[in-house]
Design a protein around this motif. Structure first.
Motif, PDB file in Angstrom:
ATOM      1  N   LEU A 109      -7.273   4.496   8.399  1.00  0.00           N
ATOM      2  CA  LEU A 109      -6.578   4.479   7.119  1.00  0.00           C
ATOM      3  C   LEU A 109      -6.816   3.190   6.335  1.00  0.00           C
ATOM      4  N   LYS A 110      -6.687   2.043   6.990  1.00  0.00           N
ATOM      5  CA  LYS A 110      -6.819   0.775   6.284  1.00  0.00           C
ATOM      6  C   LYS A 110      -8.230   0.603   5.717  1.00  0.00           C
ATOM      7  N   ILE A 113      -8.655   2.837   2.705  1.00  0.00           N
ATOM      8  CA  ILE A 113      -8.003   2.229   1.541  1.00  0.00           C
ATOM      9  C   ILE A 113      -8.875   1.131   0.948  1.00  0.00           C
ATOM     10  N   LYS A 117     -10.519   1.349  -2.761  1.00  0.00           N
ATOM     11  CA  LYS A 117     -10.130   0.367  -3.787  1.00  0.00           C
ATOM     12  C   LYS A 117     -11.359  -0.285  -4.413  1.00  0.00           C
ATOM     13  N   ALA A 157       2.917  10.963   4.762  1.00  0.00           N
ATOM     14  CA  ALA A 157       3.316   9.555   4.651  1.00  0.00           C
ATOM     15  C   ALA A 157       2.097   8.673   4.367  1.00  0.00           C
ATOM     16  N   ASP A 158       0.990   8.973   5.035  1.00  0.00           N
ATOM     17  CA  ASP A 158      -0.250   8.227   4.753  1.00  0.00           C
ATOM     18  C   ASP A 158      -0.714   8.464   3.320  1.00  0.00           C
ATOM     19  N   VAL A 160       1.090   9.011   0.646  1.00  0.00           N
ATOM     20  CA  VAL A 160       1.892   8.194  -0.271  1.00  0.00           C
ATOM     21  C   VAL A 160       1.341   6.779  -0.333  1.00  0.00           C
ATOM     22  N   GLU A 161       1.094   6.190   0.815  1.00  0.00           N
ATOM     23  CA  GLU A 161       0.592   4.821   0.877  1.00  0.00           C
ATOM     24  C   GLU A 161      -0.813   4.723   0.287  1.00  0.00           C
ATOM     25  N   PHE A 162      -1.636   5.709   0.600  1.00  0.00           N
ATOM     26  CA  PHE A 162      -3.027   5.723   0.155  1.00  0.00           C
ATOM     27  C   PHE A 162      -3.108   5.764  -1.374  1.00  0.00           C
ATOM     28  N   LYS A 164      -0.755   4.994  -3.534  1.00  0.00           N
ATOM     29  CA  LYS A 164      -0.141   3.772  -4.077  1.00  0.00           C
ATOM     30  C   LYS A 164      -1.109   2.594  -4.035  1.00  0.00           C
ATOM     31  N   GLN A 165      -1.826   2.469  -2.945  1.00  0.00           N
ATOM     32  CA  GLN A 165      -2.700   1.305  -2.747  1.00  0.00           C
ATOM     33  C   GLN A 165      -4.015   1.400  -3.519  1.00  0.00           C
ATOM     34  N   THR A 166      -4.511   2.611  -3.739  1.00  0.00           N
ATOM     35  CA  THR A 166      -5.871   2.768  -4.274  1.00  0.00           C
ATOM     36  C   THR A 166      -5.944   3.019  -5.767  1.00  0.00           C
TER      37      THR A 166
END
Length: 281
Positions: A109-110, A113, A117, A157-158, A160-162, A164-166
């Motif tokens: 995941l990280k 991302i 990005k 959940a991943d 949402v984070e993905f 938001k971050q990208t």
């Protein structure tokens, strides 16, 4: 009009429909795809793999899409599909593609991302839309196979984070579809798709659309799918018709006699799919 993915998917979201994204496997298919969209009065996303783009030429594809968009009054997006290499993505953007997909779905995941990005930062400088993928879709895409035991559904959940971050414009989700599936139909995990839709507020994308049952198309659109990828059905339709034509005709006949029937098949498939994607009761 030569458009971006973000523009056409916003309209699709407002109208609760999906825009068809059709892979052209050669230069000849491209006009047939656009003409079908013109006939159906809808935008269209023309997709190429990196291999097809390098084979035809990025600037050739851009020029034809822009020219046909102007000539027919069509809304056309030219999209690079499943690109894993940053340099390939830059090549497409620099040539004038209006949309790209970074496929970091096989990465942790990280790393996905971080890679996404980087692509978004470059694409946004040129007004280019970005699609990315979270989870792992099965099957074979452009010669790369994903075994069933490697398939991973998209985690809400991943997601949402993905997102938001990208800052991506569209998210391809893994909900049971498979690339290259055409001899059978897939069983979609509608519950997982609803869970993703409930927490993510950007357009969602189905890959492996050839394998989706017609009766399931409306269900997934109502659950947030706004871009529907179709590639294998076009390839199989072209190859079957092409083989029949070349088997039937003499060697010295004009090649148009072998190609035009294939174009008719492509136009028919695209028209039929677009009718489904309009999501009209």
């Amino acid at each position: 009009m030569y458009s971006t993915l973000k523009e056409v998917l916003k309209e699709a979201n407002d109208l609760n429909m999906a825009v068809g994204a059709f892979n052209t496997h050669n230069l000849e298919m491209l006009p047939a795809i656009i003409k079908a969209a013109v006939k159906e009065k809808t935008p269209v996303i023309v997709q190429t793999s990196c291999g097809t783009a390098n084979y035809i030429g990025h600037k050739n594809l851009v020029s034809i899409c822009k020219s046909m968009a102007d000539e027919y009054g069509a809304e056309v997006v030219l999209h690079l599909d499943h690109a894993k290499d940053y340099d390939e993505i830059r090549k497409a953007i620099d040539a004038g593609y209006s949309s790209v997909m970074f496929d970091g779905s096989s990465l942790p995941l990280k790393e996905n991302i971080l890679g996404t990005k980087r692509v978004v930062a470059y694409a946004k400088k040129y007004g280019v839309s970005v699609e990315a993928e979270l989870g792992t879709v099965g099957g074979t895409e452009d010669g790369i196979a994903v075994a069933q035991d490697e398939v991973r559904y998209t985690d809400p959940a991943d997601a949402v984070e993905f997102v938001k971050q990208t800052g991506i414009d569209a998210l391809a989700v893994a909900i049971g579809t498979n690339h290259g599936q055409y001899k059978s139909k897939t069983n979609i995990n509608f519950e997982r798709l609803k869970e993703i839709k409930d927490v993510v507020d950007i357009p969602l994308v189905i890959h492996g659309g050839t394998g989706v049952k017609e009766e399931d198309v409306k269900k997934v659109i109502d659950l947030g799918i706004r871009k529907f990828n179709v590639g294998t059905e076009l390839l199989v339709g072209w190859n079957r018709e092409s083989k029949a034509c070349y088997d039937e005709h003499k060697e010295n006949i004009s090649n148009r006699e072998n190609v035009v029937p294939c174009l008719n098949v492509i136009e028919e498939i695209v028209s039929r799919k677009i009718k489904l994607f309009k999501n009209i009761d």
